[in-house]
Structure formats: structure tokens, C-alpha cells
Scaffold this motif. Structure first.
Motif, PDB file in Angstrom:
ATOM      1  N   GLU A 131       6.443   4.290   0.181  1.00 20.81           N
ATOM      2  CA  GLU A 131       6.134   2.878  -0.042  1.00 20.81           C
ATOM      3  C   GLU A 131       7.135   2.069   0.756  1.00 20.81           C
ATOM      4  N   GLN A 173       0.827  -1.194   0.000  1.00 20.42           N
ATOM      5  CA  GLN A 173       0.000   0.000   0.000  1.00 20.42           C
ATOM      6  C   GLN A 173       0.866   1.250   0.000  1.00 20.42           C
ATOM      7  N   LEU A 174       0.641   2.120  -0.975  1.00 21.76           N
ATOM      8  CA  LEU A 174       1.267   3.434  -0.965  1.00 21.76           C
ATOM      9  C   LEU A 174       0.560   4.318   0.050  1.00 21.76           C
ATOM     10  N   VAL A 220       8.654   7.903  -2.171  1.00 23.75           N
ATOM     11  CA  VAL A 220       8.406   7.678  -3.597  1.00 23.75           C
ATOM     12  C   VAL A 220       8.251   9.006  -4.339  1.00 23.75           C
ATOM     13  N   VAL A 229       4.673  10.886  -0.607  1.00 21.70           N
ATOM     14  CA  VAL A 229       4.235   9.510  -0.832  1.00 21.70           C
ATOM     15  C   VAL A 229       5.362   8.574  -0.415  1.00 21.70           C
ATOM     16  N   LEU A 241       0.061   8.343   1.249  1.00 17.86           N
ATOM     17  CA  LEU A 241       0.237   9.738   0.849  1.00 17.86           C
ATOM     18  C   LEU A 241      -0.123  10.639   2.035  1.00 17.86           C
ATOM     19  N   GLN A 252      -4.219   5.603  -6.136  1.00 15.87           N
ATOM     20  CA  GLN A 252      -4.500   4.434  -5.306  1.00 15.87           C
ATOM     21  C   GLN A 252      -3.936   4.553  -3.888  1.00 15.87           C
ATOM     22  N   ALA A 253      -3.201   5.625  -3.614  1.00 13.61           N
ATOM     23  CA  ALA A 253      -2.529   5.746  -2.320  1.00 13.61           C
ATOM     24  C   ALA A 253      -3.519   6.002  -1.192  1.00 13.61           C
ATOM     25  N   GLN A 256      -1.024  11.472  -9.636  1.00 15.35           N
ATOM     26  CA  GLN A 256      -0.120  10.405 -10.063  1.00 15.35           C
ATOM     27  C   GLN A 256      -0.300   9.135  -9.249  1.00 15.35           C
ATOM     28  N   TYR A 257      -0.811   9.268  -8.031  1.00 12.06           N
ATOM     29  CA  TYR A 257      -0.941   8.108  -7.137  1.00 12.06           C
ATOM     30  C   TYR A 257      -2.369   8.029  -6.597  1.00 12.06           C
TER      31      TYR A 257
END
Length: 434
Positions: free
Chosen positions: A36, A3-4, A41, A34, A6, A55-56, A52-53
Motif C-alpha cells: 500500500e 488501492q492495495l 502490508v 501486498v 497484491l 479488495q486488492a 484477507q485483502y
């Protein structure tokens, strides 16, 4: 899939080494960081990074600030319990408080307990890396590295070496100092995030034979750190001259034994000569500025003119326990007062640099600590500047970054630390119930 995470907050850091602190600081008022697993990241404006992220997992810290984990470049873990002891100046303070306290660390259980308390104080104050003096007992250094390894902290530490001018119960000898230090280097240096520092306490407590033995290790292990004290007190300087009459000064004692080089960190450096500053710059050694300790022991006022002139890295340090706080921002605040007395006020962003990217650069660690660049370990602090009614009154939401740092250097303490993250794990959270 990992899981990212943020983190949305105002973000402040120095992406690169610099001497232009106002120009080269990166600030994102509505920022995103962010991570990981253990590393960063991405960092930047929230709108751009979030796109850009998508899903974070988002941690919303709006109204708070994220800065890199702080680096304390000189402190003594055995002196945790003796902080704020009333005393005279350096040599009397060592004899009266320091040496009797350090004797307790011959007990492994005691050393293990104090290691945990010490690291908790660092994390509670936003410090994620320290350059730490142990005691003469090698087992106490094992305890400290073990405790730091459990938290995955980047720690630089070493066994103190002393074979004269200290109580017999704290003396080692040239051979044992060398053998114990070599064992600790082989066991801990570059193992995980641990780094070792050869640690002669200071020149008066090591004989020429012991200095020579440690100098051999310095040559054998060119990437280990060297940490010690230098020109803290005028009486101390005269004592060194009497003990090493063949040397050209205090710094020259260490230089004679191959200890003036990159990754050499000399605590205090208040009373250096011009030639010593020149040599420090040539060798790329660092000076650890310890303002609260210098004031507490009446040692003198550090002056920034000479290190700037000779390109010597100056790094910030608490010097607990002669230092009076574990909090690096408060330590900067006392440094500001020292510089203000000399009509050369130390600016807030320069103070922040001296506890983040500055030491990381001096030690060759900018890819691991000291900034929030992608790829760096996820060591960071979440600050709550408005932690009480006074700071709420003092700091409006749109306060400039330098003003936030300065206000916290005067008004803040551990109450301003909301969370401290080490290698992507929250190791301290304010008001969290265990």
C-alpha cells in the motif's frame, strides 16, 4: 482510499537476521505480497493473504519469483563508463583509467547524465540500494543524490576524499574535505531515503591531516556510514605500511582516526591478519566481498573462514567498474567460484542473504530494506528465471529456491529481471517502451 496491490508469485526472503540460511529462509511457492503506497502490508501464502485483502488489485506473476530489492555494498558510480577496461593490477589501473575518468565529473551536466545512467543500470539488474563512491567533486555527489531522490531510492553515498598520491586535478585538502563532507551530510543524510558515507578513497590517498579531519566528522556524526578500501592488494598493503609506519597495520590506520565501528564498510579485506579480523568483529564493521573485481585485478581470493570465526558481517558487492557486472546474482556466481577454489563453496541462499537481509542487518536498516516483512519499504524484484530457451530447459517449474538462485548466478543477467519496484513504484520493467 489508496488501492492495495497484491502480487502473486513464488516468494523468497529472510525475515530475520540469521546464520542458518537453509533453516530460516521463508519461501511461499504460491505466495502473495501486498503493498500500500510505499510499504509492504502483508506477505504469505496466496490463498490466505488473498482472503484477507479481497479488495486488492491483483498482479499475477505465477511462474516468476519475488525477492527483496538487492543491496550492492561497494561500487563506484564514476567508473560506470570504464567497466571492462583491459588493465594490470590495482595501482596501475587507478592511474591509467580511474583518475582520468573521474576528472570528467567536475562538469555538473556530465555528472547528472552519468548519475541517471548509473541508477538505471542498478535498477535494470534488480539493485535498489547501493553503497556508492562518488568523486572528489562534491557537486557530483549532489547530482547522484538528486537523481536517487527522484526515484525514492535508498542510497548511501559520499564524496571521495584525496589530498595526496593522486593527480593534482583530483586533490582536495584536509579543510575542504571536511567542509564539503559536512555540507553534504547536512544536506542529504537522513533526508528522505538518503544516507551519507564518509569516503576516504583509501589510506594512501589521504594524509594524516585529512584522516584526522574526517575522523572528527566520524565522531560528530555517529550514525553516518564510513566506506573505504582495505587490504585489496599486497603492493598496496606495503605502501600503507611505508606511509603510516607508526600504525600497527592497514586497519589500524582507520582505527586511529575513529573509522572502525558500526556502519563502517571496508571493501575487499582479502589479506587481513588475524588481529585485524578480531578487531573488525569487535567493532561490528562489515567486509564487502567483491569477487568479480578481485578476479579481474588479480588481487587475491577472499577466504570466509576468518570472518565467520570472528563474527564479521560479509556483504556482497560488485565494485563496478573494476567489477565486471552490475548484476548481483552473477556477482555471487563468481564468489561461489572463489570459494570453490578453496574447498569451501558458498551456498546459494547464503549468497542471497549477503545481498538482502545480511547487509540490512549489518547497517541497522532491517525495518526499511533487505526483506519483505510487513512495514518494510516496498523495494522488491520480480525475477523471470526461465527467460530464454536454455533457462527454460534448465529450470523446471518446481525447481527448489536455492537451485533457482544458483542457476541464475551462472546463466542469468539483466534478462532475468522482469520488474524492479522501489518504494511501491515500478522503476524498471523489462521490454517496456519508454
Amino acid at each position: 482510499m489508496t488501492q492495495l496491490q497484491l502480487f502473486r508469485a513464488s516468494i523468497l526472503h529472510f525475515p530475520e537476521p540469521t546464520t542458518q540460511f537453509n533453516r530460516d529462509v521463508a519461501c511461499f511457492r504460491d505466495g502473495a505480497l501486498v503493498i500500500e503506497q510505499q510499504r509492504i502490508v502483508a506477505v504469505g501464502q496466496f490463498e490466505d493473504v488473498a482472503a484477507q485483502y479481497p479488495q486488492a488489485q491483483i498482479h499475477d506473476h505465477r511462474g516468476q519469483w519475488i525477492i527483496p530489492g538487492l543491496i550492492d555494498s561497494h561500487l563506484h558510480y564514476p567508473q560506470t563508463e570504464m567497466i571492462a577496461r583491459y588493465g594490470k593490477q590495482l595501482l596501475h589501473w587507478l592511474e591509467t583509467y580511474t583518475f582520468p575518468t573521474e576528472d570528467k565529473f567536475k562538469d555538473p551536466a556530465y555528472a547528472a547524465r552519468l548519475s541517471e545512467i548509473f541508477l538505471q543500470q542498478l535498477l535494470k539488474n534488480g539493485t535498489t540500494t547501493g553503497l556508492v563512491f562518488g568523486t572528489v567533486h562534491s557537486g557530483a555527489v549532489d547530482s547522484l543524490f538528486s537523481a536517487a531522490s527522484e526515484k525514492n531510492m535508498a542510497l548511501v553515498a559520499g564524496k571521495v576524499c584525496m589530498d595526496r598520491n593522486c593527480p593534482p586535478f583530483l586533490q582536495d585538502c584536509p579543510q575542504s574535505a571536511q567542509q564539503d563532507s559536512a555540507r553534504l551530510i547536512d544536506k542529504w543524510h537522513n533526508q528522505g531515503r538518503n544516507l551519507y558515507a564518509l569516503t576516504p578513497r583509501f589510506a594512501p590517498t589521504s594524509s594524516e591531516a585529512q584522516m584526522a579531519a574526517l575522523g572528527e566528522l566520524a565522531q560528530q556524526y555517529p550514525d553516518v556510514f564510513i566506506q573505504t578500501h582495505l587490504s585489496e592488494n599486497l603492493e598496496e598493503i606495503e605502501w600503507v605500511k611505508s606511509l603510516y609506519p607508526e600504525c600497527g597495520g592497514y586497519l589500524d590506520v582507520y582505527d586511529k582516526y575513529h573509522m572502525v565501528r558500526e556502519r563502517s564498510v571496508f571493501g575487499h579485506c582479502i589479506h587481513l591478519t588475524d588481529d585485524e579480523w578480531i578487531r573488525m568483529g569487535e567493532a561490528r564493521a562489515a567486509a564487502a566481498f567483491c569477487p568479480t573485481s578481485n578476479l579481474f585485478l588479480g588481487s587475491g581470493l577472499f577466504n570466509f573462514v576468518k570472518p565467520r570465526l570472528h563474527n564479521v558481517d560479509v556483504v556482497m558487492a560488485t565494485d563496478v567498474g573494476a567489477g565486471t557486472t552490475f548484476n548481483m546474482l552473477r556477482t555471487y556466481g563468481e564468489g561461489y567460484k572463489i570459494s570453490q577454489l578453496q574447498n569451501d563453496p558458498l551456498a546459494p541462499l547464503e549468497g542471497l542473504y549477503m545481498m538482502t537481509q545480511g547487509p540490512a542487518s549489518a547497517y541497522g536498516l532491517t525495518g526499511e530494506i533487505g526483506n519483505l516483512n510487513p512495514g518494510t519499504m516496498a523495494d522488491f524484484v520480480i525475477l523471470s528465471p526461465q527467460f530464454d530457451e536454455l533457462t527454460q530447459l534448465r529450470l523446471a517449474d518446481e525447481s527448489e529456491p536455492a537451485d533457482v538462485i544458483f542457476a541464475l548466478s551462472m546463466l542469468g543477467d539483466d534478462r532475468a529481471i522482469a520488474q524492479t519496484w522501489v518504494a511501491g513504484v515500478c522503476q524498471y520493467e523489462k521490454n517496456k517502451k519508454e
